[in-house]
Design a protein around this motif. Structure first.
Motif: not given
Length: 529
Positions: A123-125, A159-163, A165-174, A188-191
């Protein structure tokens, strides 16, 4: 402007306020369970290791004095897992940027992910993606809760797919890694786009030393296999090596500062406080949800200046619709006045939603509905097709939707008023809320009628004593399953909130929504005339 007719000094208002305060005391007790994490023993052990608690990490990450909107704090309520689902999620401001933040709680079974942790994390992603909010993971988790792996393993891949997808959408993941991040958790850190690891604390590997020994016969230790320094110097997985937890949080803030992030939505106008006190919201909803209340009294206490431009006030009077501003943002509001939705209300709502889409105006649904009207007259009058029109409009509307369940949320009224299945950007409930396919007494009565008819068809005498027992049992079960704690525990909302916080919560949500660009106007399916 709305002129309130509420009498805060009346006995009714006082009784309703006291009933709501009792519910809020229960809510505070349940929230305290989530805050307590794994309990005193495991909290003490965690501190003795020199580590910060999950909420302390969040507090140090967000800007001083800023709000943190915690989401789904009652996740897993009523299940076999601790309240809170071993993870803290929410929206906080970091270096002036609204971010979605998740923080593993290692005091709860080592931060292991159970089925409710998974739902809460997904849900958070989803919130980060739909609202274009940078996504920060504060990681310290032992991986999956192995006894429930059958419920986690396959859907957990999202969880990993969402990470990605966020990156592909230009939304930073940290990812800020404070401790173990093993097995699937290593991805999680890997993606993530940016990775910070705490020296001598972070351990990131697909398989720990025992598993490596079993799989390959190789002898290894934690540090050489997946320690922070190894990943910073050798594997390259860590972008930053932090000296300690405070340093990791400092680096995380610096990463957000370097993003140059800006909002793409609308800017709010001037903010004007409502003319009526928030405290009075406590005494508006009656204990007996069959008693109607005027949602304009709620609107008057949450919108700017208590100003409300009502749309079609004389048509479909069981549904109040109109325009307002909330914390400077223009919104459209749909609020149930007398619970039942008739054909006129459905047609009115459909037109109003279309107008909101044309003007790119977010919609706020204030739910107190028993559903669409039934009966021969209403079926012949087209209640099905008119209700379908409203649901069609809600389903295909592209402007952001916010939903607050104040009272009843029964039957298809839950759908037409943008319940969870219709993907509002955010959905919150008051402690007075109830939601089910229908009211407990009605549901038990329907089962009784069906059972009675079946017995008659078989030529049997109906057991009245058994019927009475069945109805009591069903009513008790449905009553329990329709309560807000039960529903929130299953993530059918984003949290149960104090009515007095409604304006603030909605303001935070509207601000977060406008990190994303204004959506294009909707296209609709066929409206049956």
């Amino acid at each position: 402007m709305i002129i309130s007719r509420l009498d805060p000094a009346s006995a009714d208002h006082r009784d309703r306020s006291n009933a709501m305060l009792a519910k809020l005391a229960d809510l505070d007790a349940e929230h305290a369970k989530a805050v307590a994490g794994g309990g005193e023993k495991y909290v003490r052990r965690h501190r003795e290791r020199g580590k910060l608690l999950a909420r302390e990490r969040v507090e140090l990450l967000v800007d001083p004095g800023s709000a943190f909107l915690e989401l789904s704090p009652l996740a897993a309520w009523g299940s076999n897992f601790p309240v809170g689902a071993s993870v803290v999620t929410g929206i906080g401001v970091v270096e002036g940027v609204e971010c979605v933040i998740t923080a593993s709680d290692p005091t709860v079974r080592g931060g292991a992910s159970n089925p409710w942790t998974l739902r809460k994390t997904l849900r958070s992603a989803d919130i980060a993606l739909r609202n274009r909010l940078p996504y920060i993971n504060l990681v310290e988790s032992g991986g999956a809760d192995l006894p429930t792996q059958k419920e986690i393993f396959i859907p957990g891949g999202r969880i990993f797919r969402d990470l990605t997808r966020l990156s592909a959408a230009g939304i930073p993941t940290i990812a800020l890694v404070f401790g173990n991040s093993t097995a699937g958790g290593a991805y999680v850190p890997g993606m993530s786009d940016h990775v910070v690891m705490v020296k001598e604390r972070a351990k990131v590997f697909l398989g720990g030393p025992p598993l490596v020994k079993m799989a390959t016969g190789e002898e290894s230790d934690d540090e050489s296999l997946g320690g922070a320094e190894m990943h910073a110097r050798t594997s390259g997985l860590a972008d930053h090596l932090a000296a300690d937890e405070h340093d990791a949080l400092r680096i995380g803030r610096a990463i957000v500062r370097s993003l140059g992030w800006r909002k793409l939505g609308v800017r709010p106008g001037p903010v004007v406080e409502p003319r009526y006190p928030q405290e009075e919201l406590l005494g508006i909803v009656p204990e007996d949800l069959k008693i109607p209340f005027d949602p304009r009294e709620v609107i008057a206490r949450i919108v700017d200046g208590s100003e409300f431009e009502e749309f079609k006030p004389l048509y479909g009077a069981s549904l109040v619709t109109g325009w307002a501003r909330l914390h400077g943002y223009r919104i459209g509001i749909l609020a149930n006045a007398r619970g039942v939705l008739f054909s006129q209300e459905s047609q009115k709502a459909t037109q109003f939603i279309q107008l909101a889409d044309r003007s790119h105006t977010p919609l706020l649904f204030l739910q107190n509905t028993t559903g669409y009207m039934v009966g021969r007259q209403y079926e012949q009058g087209g209640i099905i097709k008119h209700g379908a029109m409203m649901i069609n409009a809600v389903s295909n509307s592209t402007v952001p939707h916010l939903t607050v369940v104040m009272g009843a949320s029964y039957g298809a009224g839950n759908y037409g008023m943008c319940g969870r299945a219709y993907d509002p950007r955010f959905l919150f409930a008051w402690p007075s809320a109830k939601s089910a396919v229908m009211g407990p007494a009605q549901l038990a009565g329907v089962l009784s009628i069906v059972g009675r008819q079946a017995a008659q068809a078989r030529g049997q005498v109906y057991d009245e004593e058994a019927d009475t027992a069945m109805r009591a049992m069903v009513e008790a079960q449905i009553e329990q399953e329709s309560l807000p704690f039960f529903l929130s525990g299953r993530l059918y909302d984003d949290g149960v909130i104090d009515p007095r916080d409604t304006r603030t919560v909605l303001g935070l949500c509207l601000s977060a929504i406008n990190s994303a660009p204004v959506p294009e106007t909707a296209g609709y399916g066929v409206f049956r005339p």
